[in-house]
Design a protein around this motif. Structure first.
Motif, PDB file in Angstrom:
ATOM      1  N   PHE A  18       0.837  -1.195   0.000  1.00 20.79           N
ATOM      2  CA  PHE A  18       0.000   0.000   0.000  1.00 20.79           C
ATOM      3  C   PHE A  18       0.870   1.242   0.000  1.00 20.79           C
ATOM      4  O   PHE A  18       2.047   1.235   0.374  1.00 20.79           O
ATOM      5  CB  PHE A  18      -0.974   0.003   1.186  1.00 20.79           C
ATOM      6  N   THR A  19       0.237   2.338  -0.450  1.00 14.53           N
ATOM      7  CA  THR A  19       0.856   3.661  -0.403  1.00 14.53           C
ATOM      8  C   THR A  19      -0.139   4.620   0.223  1.00 14.53           C
ATOM      9  O   THR A  19      -1.358   4.386   0.208  1.00 14.53           O
ATOM     10  CB  THR A  19       1.229   4.158  -1.811  1.00 14.53           C
ATOM     11  N   ALA A  20       0.380   5.726   0.780  1.00 12.43           N
ATOM     12  CA  ALA A  20      -0.473   6.737   1.400  1.00 12.43           C
ATOM     13  C   ALA A  20       0.322   8.030   1.510  1.00 12.43           C
ATOM     14  O   ALA A  20       1.560   8.048   1.423  1.00 12.43           O
ATOM     15  CB  ALA A  20      -0.966   6.281   2.768  1.00 12.43           C
ATOM     16  N   ASN A  21      -0.391   9.136   1.748  1.00 17.36           N
ATOM     17  CA  ASN A  21       0.287  10.418   1.933  1.00 17.36           C
ATOM     18  C   ASN A  21       1.103  10.431   3.226  1.00 17.36           C
ATOM     19  O   ASN A  21       2.183  11.025   3.279  1.00 17.36           O
ATOM     20  CB  ASN A  21      -0.727  11.565   1.947  1.00 17.36           C
ATOM     21  N   GLU A  22       0.565   9.783   4.272  1.00 23.05           N
ATOM     22  CA  GLU A  22       1.322   9.677   5.520  1.00 23.05           C
ATOM     23  C   GLU A  22       0.982   8.377   6.221  1.00 23.05           C
ATOM     24  O   GLU A  22      -0.131   7.862   6.112  1.00 23.05           O
ATOM     25  CB  GLU A  22       1.043  10.867   6.443  1.00 23.05           C
TER      26      GLU A  22
END
Length: 710
Positions: A18-22
């Motif tokens: 997964f990826t995310a802004n923070e």
């Protein structure tokens, strides 16, 4: 939201990335929190959300805000929030919405998923209709509403309990249980939509078909029909594909209780229609067609494909590009009309044909073929024939005048042996025993055409083309002692005016010397339209020509006039007419004309047919019919039509029909009425099932429901 294994779906053991802004990790609580455009994927499945929280102690994950799950098969699931457990295979979902295959849309107040594949839904709505662009909150044309439902992603089925069907928000149908595919699978086993109705013979009836997808290459449909007046009937349809071909078998079995007047006997009845095609190698293939039925009345009564004649065959054939072809087959026929004499129905075994074409090295095209058969009948003529034909064609253009010449030659040789020539279909008097016959014929022709073309400026171009052909060969006589199996049907028109032998087969040969002449004119318009006409006739110089029947148009030295008119000057008008007129009086002998006018959503077609009596048609009488049809499109979704045929000779309608249909992206409603006025000669009354009323309602992706009355 990972799930169970399916075709094109990720394995539960694949890693999740997964990826995310923070991303925030609380060591004390073993809590991972991802915020801002969170996107996680496992194989081809993608999860998107505003916030993702994972408790490493309990293995429970929570996703909130604009939750989206994109499946590998294109289906998309939306939710307000979800709580995932058991390695993300179980879930509790709030505010579920789903975009399924084939435009399906599903919504539920809440859902619980178990084992990664089973959704238990509460307060469910399903439809495949687009929402109104002006008022998206308005109810769709139709929708399913249920108290609870189960979405089985493994079996790709949706099952409802306490369901109702609403049209424009109004409940019209209730059912305690309903099941349909979710649209992601191309084919699935299960019950198909029923058909019910009422007929004079069956009374009330219900057909409930079941479809069995046996495996990826074969399936079976079982269609039992129960009625209030007759014994139940069972229909079957089996299909299978092989690496080298395919097999299709359709049939039925029933029991006829008979009639009081004795026109129909008591006993088992049924039919079978089958077809197989199989490739043996790159050049050869084999196949068969086997078709049999108890009667035409049976097929009409039980709503199967009604045919007047059924043919069966088995064959082997080979192809060698465009130059060579060979085939051997056996054939059998079954006439289903009550007037058919089955004792004279032929059996053909064997029937062989082969040809070879040579195009290079001889200045033209040379073809040689052989066509041989053996025909047997219970009481009619038995015939054995061995024949060969050679043809040669050489076109060339004369450079000064632009005349187009074509030299043609054709040679036929056939050897016959026969029995019972005095019986059908030959009826030769004074010949009762066996015999043999040999028939040979040579035809040569020189065909001349002179196309004269000129420009008409902005009006396109015009053409006048005279054509003359001289054909010569020996006189063939009456050929009365040669069995006639393939040349019974004959019609003289512009289509065969320039044929060397104008009989359709080889058992009858045209002889003598004749001149064929025609004048053709055409006007070609810049918009692609055209007006074209042709008129011509044939003149016999020597010989009697052959055994043309009286009224054929070729029985005299000067033939009837034949003509053609094609009229299409504008895209919305099409007219095609063919005619044959008496050589002396100009009286009509054959007219076949049809016209279609299309203006926007409206299309009108009309036809007229007139033909003088022909000895090979039963009954032997002049035919004169008119027909008319109208089709109208109303908006984007409605279509209505009406048509009819009328027999002027017997002053009785032949058939009338009318239909109306509505169709959009999710719904079909169709009504059809057909009535045929054909009379059974054995009872002097209209055939069974001569009237049909069909109403069909289809909820796309769910099923269709039909009502039929005959």
């Amino acid at each position: 939201m990972p799930g169970g294994r399916r075709t094109g779906q990720p394995s539960r053991n694949e890693p999740v990335t997964f990826t995310a802004n923070e991303v925030e990790y609380d060591r004390d609580r073993a809590l991972v929190t991802a915020r801002g455009r969170v996107e996680a994927w496992q194989g081809d499945r993608i999860l998107r959300a505003d916030e993702f929280t994972y408790d490493r102690n309990t293995g429970v994950a929570t996703v909130r805000g604009n939750v989206q799950v994109l499946e590998a098969d294109g289906q998309v699931i939306f939710a307000d929030s979800a709580v995932l457990s058991n390695n993300m295979r179980n879930a509790v979902v709030e505010g579920l919405r789903a975009l399924l295959a084939q435009n399906g849309r599903m919504a539920a107040a809440g859902a619980r998923r178990t084992d990664g594949t089973i959704f238990d839904l509460a307060r469910v709505t399903y439809s495949s209709c687009n929402l109104c662009q002006d008022d998206p909150l308005a109810p769709p044309l139709w929708q399913l509403r249920a108290r609870v439902a189960t979405w089985d992603q493994t079996n790709r089925q949706v099952r409802y309990r306490d369901a109702r069907v609403e049209f424009a928000g109004i409940p019209l149908l209730y059912t305690p249980y309903l099941q349909h595919p979710d649209g992601s699978a191309p084919r699935q086993s299960g019950f198909l939509s029923p058909t019910f109705g009422i007929t004079r013979y069956l009374g009330g009836f219900l057909e409930l078909p079941y479809y069995w997808a046996i495996d990826e290459s074969q399936d079976l449909k079982v269609s039992p029909t129960i009625s209030t007046r007759q014994v139940p009937n069972l229909g079957l349809e089996y299909r299978r594909r092989f690496n080298s071909g395919e097999l299709q078998v359709a049939g039925s079995l029933g029991y006829n209780s008979g009639t009081d007047d004795g026109t129909e006997s008591r006993g088992f009845v049924g039919h079978i229609f089958s077809r197989g095609r199989f490739s043996l190698d790159e050049n050869w293939r084999t196949g068969f067609d086997f078709n049999r039925a108890s009667s035409e009345t049976y097929l009409r009564t039980w709503r199967y494909d009604a045919r007047r004649v059924l043919s069966s065959s088995a064959f082997v054939e080979g192809f060698w590009g465009a130059d060579g072809y060979a085939r051997i087959d056996g054939r059998a026929y079954q006439g289903l009309s009550t007037t058919d004499d089955l004792s004279v129905t032929p059996y053909v075994l064997p029937n062989t044909y082969a040809d070879y074409v040579m195009r290079d090295g001889i200045g033209g095209t040379f073809t040689i073929d052989t066509w041989n058969f053996a025909i047997f009948r219970d009481t009619g003529t038995d015939t054995r024939r061995a024949s060969t034909r050679m043809t040669y064609e050489l076109p060339f253009v004369e450079g000064v005048t632009g005349s187009a010449f074509t030299f043609r030659a054709q040679g036929d040789l056939a050897q016959y042996s026969y029995d019972k020539l005095n019986m059908a279909p030959n009826f030769v008097t004074g010949v009762a025993g066996s015999g043999t016959a040999t028939q040979a014929n040579i035809r040569m022709a020189l065909d001349w055409r002179l196309p004269l073309v000129r420009s008409a400026g902005d009006w396109g171009s015009q053409m006048i083309e005279p054509r003359v052909q001289i054909v010569t060969g020996p006189n063939t006589g009456s050929q009365i002692r040669v069995p006639n199996e393939d040349s019974l049907d004959f019609e003289f028109t512009d289509a065969n005016l320039f044929e060397l032998n104008r009989f359709v087969g080889r058992d009858r040969q045209e002889g003598g010397t004749r001149i064929d002449a025609a004048m053709r004119g055409a006007w070609y318009f810049p918009n692609g339209g055209q007006v074209e006409a042709l008129a011509g006739r044939s003149f016999r110089i020597a010989g009697d020509g052959g055994p043309f029947y009286t009224g054929s148009g070729l029985e005299n030295r000067e033939s009837d006039w034949v003509g053609r008119l094609r009229l299409s000057p504008v895209p919305w008008l099409t007219f095609l007419g063919r005619t044959r007129l008496d050589a002396d009086t100009g009286e009509r002998r054959f007219i076949d004309a049809s016209a279609t006018v299309t203006r926007g959503p409206t299309a009108v077609s009309a036809g007229y047919l007139f033909a003088t009596a022909a000895p090979y048609l039963n009954p032997v009488r002049d035919r004169e019919e008119v027909s008319l049809g109208v089709t109208q499109r109303i908006g984007q979704n409605w279509r209505v039509s009406a048509s009819g045929r009328y027999d002027i000779g017997i002053q009785r309608p032949v058939s009338v029909a009318a239909s109306a249909a509505y169709e959009d992206e999710c719904f079909i409603l169709e009504g059809r009425f057909v009535h045929r006025y054909a009379v059974d000669p054995t009872t002097n009354s209209e055939y069974a099932s001569s009237t049909l009323l069909l109403i069909r309602l289809t909820l796309k992706t769910v099923g269709d429901f039909g009502f039929r009355a005959i």
